[in-house]
Design a protein around this motif. Structure first.
Motif, PDB file in Angstrom:
ATOM      1  N   ARG A 133     -35.446  72.740  29.630  1.00 41.32           N
ATOM      2  CA  ARG A 133     -35.284  74.011  28.090  1.00 41.32           C
ATOM      3  C   ARG A 133     -36.562  74.576  27.954  1.00 41.32           C
ATOM      4  O   ARG A 133     -36.459  75.903  26.970  1.00 41.32           O
ATOM      5  N   GLN A 134     -37.942  73.841  27.381  1.00 36.17           N
ATOM      6  CA  GLN A 134     -38.893  74.335  26.599  1.00 36.17           C
ATOM      7  C   GLN A 134     -39.120  75.468  27.632  1.00 36.17           C
ATOM      8  O   GLN A 134     -39.780  76.443  27.523  1.00 36.17           O
ATOM      9  N   ALA A 135     -39.234  75.499  29.264  1.00 34.17           N
ATOM     10  CA  ALA A 135     -40.362  76.069  29.941  1.00 34.17           C
ATOM     11  C   ALA A 135     -39.081  77.093  29.722  1.00 34.17           C
ATOM     12  O   ALA A 135     -39.734  78.392  29.952  1.00 34.17           O
ATOM     13  N   LYS A 136     -37.945  77.288  30.228  1.00 31.27           N
ATOM     14  CA  LYS A 136     -37.231  78.547  29.860  1.00 31.27           C
ATOM     15  C   LYS A 136     -37.415  79.335  28.123  1.00 31.27           C
ATOM     16  O   LYS A 136     -37.595  80.496  27.702  1.00 31.27           O
ATOM     17  N   ASP A 137     -37.182  78.230  27.057  1.00 28.12           N
ATOM     18  CA  ASP A 137     -37.945  78.815  25.660  1.00 28.12           C
ATOM     19  C   ASP A 137     -39.234  79.873  26.389  1.00 28.12           C
ATOM     20  O   ASP A 137     -39.035  80.971  25.491  1.00 28.12           O
ATOM     21  N   ARG A 138     -40.291  79.145  26.467  1.00 31.25           N
ATOM     22  CA  ARG A 138     -40.977  79.549  26.688  1.00 31.25           C
ATOM     23  C   ARG A 138     -41.011  80.924  27.657  1.00 31.25           C
ATOM     24  O   ARG A 138     -42.181  82.041  26.432  1.00 31.25           O
ATOM     25  N   LYS A 139     -41.116  81.428  28.616  1.00 32.48           N
ATOM     26  CA  LYS A 139     -40.526  82.405  29.335  1.00 32.48           C
ATOM     27  C   LYS A 139     -40.155  84.038  28.572  1.00 32.48           C
ATOM     28  O   LYS A 139     -40.040  84.469  28.421  1.00 32.48           O
ATOM     29  N   ARG A 140     -38.612  83.217  27.763  1.00 34.15           N
ATOM     30  CA  ARG A 140     -38.059  84.017  27.132  1.00 34.15           C
ATOM     31  C   ARG A 140     -39.275  84.492  25.971  1.00 34.15           C
ATOM     32  O   ARG A 140     -39.060  86.267  25.465  1.00 34.15           O
ATOM     33  N   VAL A 141     -39.874  83.695  25.362  1.00 36.51           N
ATOM     34  CA  VAL A 141     -40.667  84.338  24.026  1.00 36.51           C
ATOM     35  C   VAL A 141     -41.893  84.841  24.906  1.00 36.51           C
ATOM     36  O   VAL A 141     -41.839  86.013  24.011  1.00 36.51           O
ATOM     37  N   ASP A 142     -42.123  84.727  25.793  1.00 35.34           N
ATOM     38  CA  ASP A 142     -43.011  85.847  26.664  1.00 35.34           C
ATOM     39  C   ASP A 142     -42.558  86.816  26.971  1.00 35.34           C
ATOM     40  O   ASP A 142     -42.978  87.934  26.775  1.00 35.34           O
ATOM     41  N   ARG A 143     -41.432  87.073  26.762  1.00 34.38           N
ATOM     42  CA  ARG A 143     -40.744  87.837  27.569  1.00 34.38           C
ATOM     43  C   ARG A 143     -40.617  89.152  26.418  1.00 34.38           C
ATOM     44  O   ARG A 143     -41.013  90.088  26.277  1.00 34.38           O
ATOM     45  N   GLN A 144     -39.932  88.631  25.769  1.00 35.03           N
ATOM     46  CA  GLN A 144     -39.794  88.918  24.041  1.00 35.03           C
ATOM     47  C   GLN A 144     -40.686  90.051  23.667  1.00 35.03           C
ATOM     48  O   GLN A 144     -41.254  90.574  22.995  1.00 35.03           O
ATOM     49  N   GLU A 145     -42.201  89.124  23.453  1.00 37.59           N
ATOM     50  CA  GLU A 145     -43.833  89.553  23.097  1.00 37.59           C
ATOM     51  C   GLU A 145     -43.279  91.045  23.921  1.00 37.59           C
ATOM     52  O   GLU A 145     -44.331  91.498  23.438  1.00 37.59           O
ATOM     53  N   LEU A 146     -43.236  90.540  25.091  1.00 38.28           N
ATOM     54  CA  LEU A 146     -43.926  91.878  26.086  1.00 38.28           C
ATOM     55  C   LEU A 146     -43.324  92.589  25.947  1.00 38.28           C
ATOM     56  O   LEU A 146     -43.601  93.834  26.092  1.00 38.28           O
ATOM     57  N   VAL A 147     -41.487  92.864  26.042  1.00 36.50           N
ATOM     58  CA  VAL A 147     -41.123  93.926  25.896  1.00 36.50           C
ATOM     59  C   VAL A 147     -41.734  94.538  24.093  1.00 36.50           C
ATOM     60  O   VAL A 147     -41.710  95.598  24.071  1.00 36.50           O
ATOM     61  N   ALA A 148     -41.948  94.032  22.880  1.00 37.52           N
ATOM     62  CA  ALA A 148     -42.024  94.774  21.945  1.00 37.52           C
ATOM     63  C   ALA A 148     -43.820  95.569  21.919  1.00 37.52           C
ATOM     64  O   ALA A 148     -43.836  95.830  21.363  1.00 37.52           O
ATOM     65  N   ASN A 149     -44.325  94.565  22.746  1.00 41.04           N
ATOM     66  CA  ASN A 149     -45.528  95.222  23.264  1.00 41.04           C
ATOM     67  C   ASN A 149     -45.451  96.482  23.929  1.00 41.04           C
ATOM     68  O   ASN A 149     -45.801  97.650  23.701  1.00 41.04           O
ATOM     69  N   VAL A 150     -44.970  96.420  24.321  1.00 44.47           N
ATOM     70  CA  VAL A 150     -44.058  97.428  25.623  1.00 44.47           C
ATOM     71  C   VAL A 150     -43.800  99.110  25.098  1.00 44.47           C
ATOM     72  O   VAL A 150     -44.147 100.176  24.894  1.00 44.47           O
ATOM     73  N   ASP A 151     -42.742  98.327  23.653  1.00 45.43           N
ATOM     74  CA  ASP A 151     -42.366  99.633  23.193  1.00 45.43           C
ATOM     75  C   ASP A 151     -43.126  99.497  22.088  1.00 45.43           C
ATOM     76  O   ASP A 151     -43.511 101.168  21.652  1.00 45.43           O
ATOM     77  N   VAL A 152     -44.182  99.022  21.237  1.00 44.69           N
ATOM     78  CA  VAL A 152     -45.425  99.519  20.880  1.00 44.69           C
ATOM     79  C   VAL A 152     -45.909 100.764  21.408  1.00 44.69           C
ATOM     80  O   VAL A 152     -46.555 101.646  21.580  1.00 44.69           O
TER      81      VAL A 152
END
Length: 88
Positions: free
Chosen positions: A51-70
């Protein structure tokens, strides 16, 4: 039941004898409740790590999506600014 063939046995070979490994404790000697408890703890730990590994991947993905949006927003602003006739 042992094989009683006529060929040489493993113990009769010319190889040096290795020191035997100590035998693991007999499972019957351990309390079944303790064994079950340890097994459940291992399963719980593995699930928590997953679960921790999945949460880290999800946070990384959300941060990447936010950076691409900017980045998309900044490119659109730059293109809109370049299309204005007053800047030419």
């Amino acid at each position: 039941m042992q094989d009683q063939g006529h060929g040489p046995s493993v113990t009769e070979s010319n190889a040096p004898a290795a020191h035997p490994l100590p035998a693991p404790p007999a499972p019957a000697a351990e309390d079944p409740i303790d064994r079950l408890n340890r097994a459940l703890q291992r399963i719980s730990f593995a699930l928590a790590q997953s679960r921790q590994a999945k949460d880290r991947k999800r946070v990384d993905r959300q941060e990447l999506v936010a950076n691409v949006d900017v980045l998309i927003s900044r490119v659109r602003d730059a293109l809109a600014h370049a299309d204005r006739p007053e800047d030419k």
